[in-house]
Design a protein around this motif. Sequence first.
Motif: not given
Length: 237
Positions: A22-23, A26, A30, A180, A184-185, A231, A237
């Motif tokens: 994820a990072p 990001a 997804e 969301s 997080g996530g 994320q 995104r």
Amino acid sequence: MLMAVRLVPVLVALIAAAPLAAPVEAQRVEPSVYFGMRASVGGQVIVPVPAPASSGFLSIPRTFRETSGTIVGASARVRLLGALGLNTGVAVAMANRLSESPDATLCRKCSSTLVSGLLGLAVRHPLTTRLLVEAGVGGELIHLGGDAYAEPLDVLASADVVPTRRVVGGTNASLGSVLSLQRGGAIMLNAQWRRYHITSRWTDPTFEQTAGSIVSSPYTDLLLTIGWSPQASTTSR
């Protein structure tokens, strides 16, 4: 069923790798994992079972349908442009076949396993700062596995019914929501309508002359799943 077991380590690896990936991606990719229920709401196979008669043979139609089952999978959404995204994924769905006839000997080893790969487009729309709705359409390649497709019907000692093809194409449409989380996530709820057609044949062609051809109608599955992504999700995104 063996193929489903073999895919379990792959799905576990995807679950473990998702938080690490994820990072890095990001802003574009997804990943998510999900599980849920598969319900067959349409489709059947009608087999004309030959039976002895006073003169030759007569055909007794037997109807077979799918039961409800479970589904587990992993997917990834790739941002294309704004709210538009590309959805990909792999899933394993398991169920059983059910005969309208009370004679249980007409169906032996009647488990059914579908291993599918998805490719489609989806559009997201924000309802609040944390809640999105998503609608998508796409196509799937479905591999027919499990005992039901190896020897589904024990109509006579020397004849079985098998699929004409073990890989079939399907279409689907989905509607879901993405929430969301504050820490997080994201949690995902999704409903998907999937349609595909399985054609079958006698292992011994002489039975088509004796009893007649096998008739099938396209299957329609309703898939209800809950998933998780490492994320948070937004339309940008």
